[in-house]
Design an enzyme around this catalytic site. Structure first.
Site, mmCIF file in Angstrom:
data_model
loop_
_atom_site.group_PDB
_atom_site.id
_atom_site.type_symbol
_atom_site.label_atom_id
_atom_site.label_comp_id
_atom_site.label_asym_id
_atom_site.label_seq_id
_atom_site.Cartn_x
_atom_site.Cartn_y
_atom_site.Cartn_z
ATOM 1 N N ARG A 90 0.603 -0.957 -0.033
ATOM 2 C CA ARG A 90 0.394 -0.155 -0.549
ATOM 3 C C ARG A 90 1.029 1.750 -0.238
ATOM 4 N NH1 ARG A 90 -4.596 1.635 4.276
ATOM 5 N NH2 ARG A 90 -5.260 4.109 3.700
ATOM 6 N N ASN A 144 -10.269 -4.094 -1.493
ATOM 7 C CA ASN A 144 -10.603 -2.955 -2.333
ATOM 8 C C ASN A 144 -9.814 -3.499 -3.710
ATOM 9 O OD1 ASN A 144 -12.182 -0.900 -1.664
ATOM 10 N ND2 ASN A 144 -10.678 -0.116 0.207
ATOM 11 N N CYS A 164 -18.994 -2.134 0.651
ATOM 12 C CA CYS A 164 -18.229 -1.064 1.764
ATOM 13 C C CYS A 164 -18.008 0.268 2.523
ATOM 14 C CB CYS A 164 -18.051 0.288 0.102
ATOM 15 S SG CYS A 164 -17.509 1.427 0.667
ATOM 16 N N HIS A 194 -16.444 4.026 -4.388
ATOM 17 C CA HIS A 194 -15.901 5.511 -4.251
ATOM 18 C C HIS A 194 -15.673 6.560 -5.441
ATOM 19 C CE1 HIS A 194 -12.335 2.784 -1.170
ATOM 20 N NE2 HIS A 194 -14.158 2.587 -1.001
ATOM 21 N N TYR A 244 -13.731 10.474 -1.667
ATOM 22 C CA TYR A 244 -13.106 10.548 -3.170
ATOM 23 C C TYR A 244 -13.069 11.329 -3.849
ATOM 24 C CZ TYR A 244 -12.142 5.468 0.312
ATOM 25 O OH TYR A 244 -11.801 4.921 0.858
#
Length: 421
Positions: A90, A144, A164, A194, A244
């Site tokens: 990440r 995700n 989500c 998102h 987002y």
């Protein structure tokens, strides 16, 4: 009822456990299996999970295992919350795109594509093993990028619904601002995972009074502050965009901001270290306050609602989920995965009708759906050219020079996770 959580060693898990314990009348879990290859983390998380259940008087049994097939055997539902490559991957997703002047983020843009390429093959392998072991089990995907992963699962014929926590987070926030209970708030939540907008905030049910204009008039500063967007932008839109959307509406500002501080992954890694130390304390028998800063707020309530409805335990009939479009947004293919209110029961999720969308929103949804098509193709079939095309199609990239440079960086940073590279 038996549930399995793949990725059960996550520091998220006590949030989920807390929800299962508090909402045991909604979802009567008899056995909960936490599955994770990281045995050391699993032991710490599992110990705290058992103490939470014991403190709240939950009679269910919690089992921990690193054996996936044993963990999912006979499960009624399997929840996926895994992170291929961990926080280290990440951190890369959030860092190398910035070198090209693009947003570095774990679920959208170039970083989101990298995560999809790492994740889709792993999730499909898990799902196939679930199908072989128990073809009647539901798969609830919280991994995700949820939209792409859920589409991969559905396209492969699995019984899957994506989940989500953005919508339930808005629901809870709006309920507080309006002085009502969360169950009274229903959202006209429309878009992709998102990439969503709250077109209405209704009291009492899907057909109730729309109080969104009142909400923005009386609490616009608070709403805009949470989104980190100017109040005047929210007022001009007349809807509440997901936070987002800031990556799209303020791309250059976000890139400058991200370049001046440590990545979110670095912050989370430090937080996780502290959380795991806490989880190892045998006196701790509740989720610590620090977990609230980790992310995933209200995930447990959303997961309980969805699992209880899919398994016939009486969950809410209408929930926001990720599922096939099936004509709901007429400008998208039927097999696109959208995030909207849906009627959920033992047969799955059926999207509710939504009003015609302003081209401002529909255009971006169509653009990102095209990217997701190409991203899934790249995840399933591999190849540098497919990665390049997906990046070129993404509205946060969209330029030949950027797409070339990002493709090279993506492959270099993810080679160990890409069988074709």
């Amino acid at each position: 009822m038996k549930l399995a959580v793949v990725g059960g060693g996550s520091t998220y898990t006590p949030e989920l456990i807390d929800g299962f314990a508090r909402l045991r009348d909604t979802l009567p879990v008899e056995e909960l299996v936490l599955v994770d290859p990281a045995a050391d983390r699993l032991e710490l998380v599992g110990g705290l999970a058992r103490r939470i259940f014991a403190k709240q008087g939950h009679p269910g049994r919690i089992v921990t295992t690193s054996d996936l097939d044993a963990g999912i055997a006979d499960a009624d539902a399997v929840l996926l919350q895994l992170r291929v490559g961990g926080q280290a991957a990440r951190d890369q997703d959030e860092t190398w795109p910035l070198e090209c002047g693009c947003v570095g983020q774990e679920t959208t843009g170039a970083g989101g594509l990298a995560k999809a390429l790492r994740t889709v093959p792993v999730v499909l392998d898990i799902a196939e093993r679930v199908r072989r072991t128990n073809p009647d089990a539901w798969i609830i995907d919280f991994t995700n990028p949820v939209g792409i992963v859920t589409r991969a699962l559905l396209q492969a014929g699995h019984k899957a619904v994506g989940l989500c926590n953005v919508a339930i987070g808005f629901q809870r926030k709006f309920a507080t601002l309006l002085g009502v209970t969360p169950s009274e708030v229903h959202l006209d939540h429309v878009g992709l995972n998102h990439l969503t907008w709250e077109l209405g905030v209704r009291l009492g049910g899907p057909d109730g009074e729309d109080v969104l204009p009142k909400l923005l008039a009386e609490h616009g500063d608070a709403v805009a502050g949470d989104l980190r967007m100017p109040r005047q932008i929210v007022d001009r839109l007349g809807v509440v965009p997901s936070y987002y959307l800031r990556y799209f509406y303020a791309h250059d500002e976000v890139v400058r901001e991200l370049g001046t501080k440590p990545s979110r992954a670095a912050e989370v890694a430090a937080m996780e270290k502290q959380l795991l130390e806490m989880y190892g304390d045998p006196a701790l028998d509740e989720k610590p306050a620090l977990l609230g800063k980790r992310g995933g707020a209200f995930y447990s309530e959303a997961a309980v609602d969805l699992a209880s409805s899919l398994l016939g335990a009486g969950g809410p009939p209408v929930q926001v989920v990720n599922t096939y479009n099936r004509g709901t947004l007429p400008f998208l293919p039927d097999d696109a995965v959208i995030e909207v209110q849906a009627r959920v029961d033992g047969t799955g999720a059926t999207p509710l009708a939504v009003p015609a969308l302003d081209p401002l929103f529909a255009g971006l949804i169509g653009h990102v759906t095209a990217y997701e098509d190409l991203a899934l193709e790249a995840a399933l079939r591999g190849g540098r050219d497919r990665v390049f095309k997906a990046l070129l199609a993404h509205p946060l990239v969209g330029q030949f020079e950027y797409a070339e440079a990002l493709t090279d960086r993506l492959i270099a940073h993810n080679r160990e996770h890409l069988a074709w590279a």
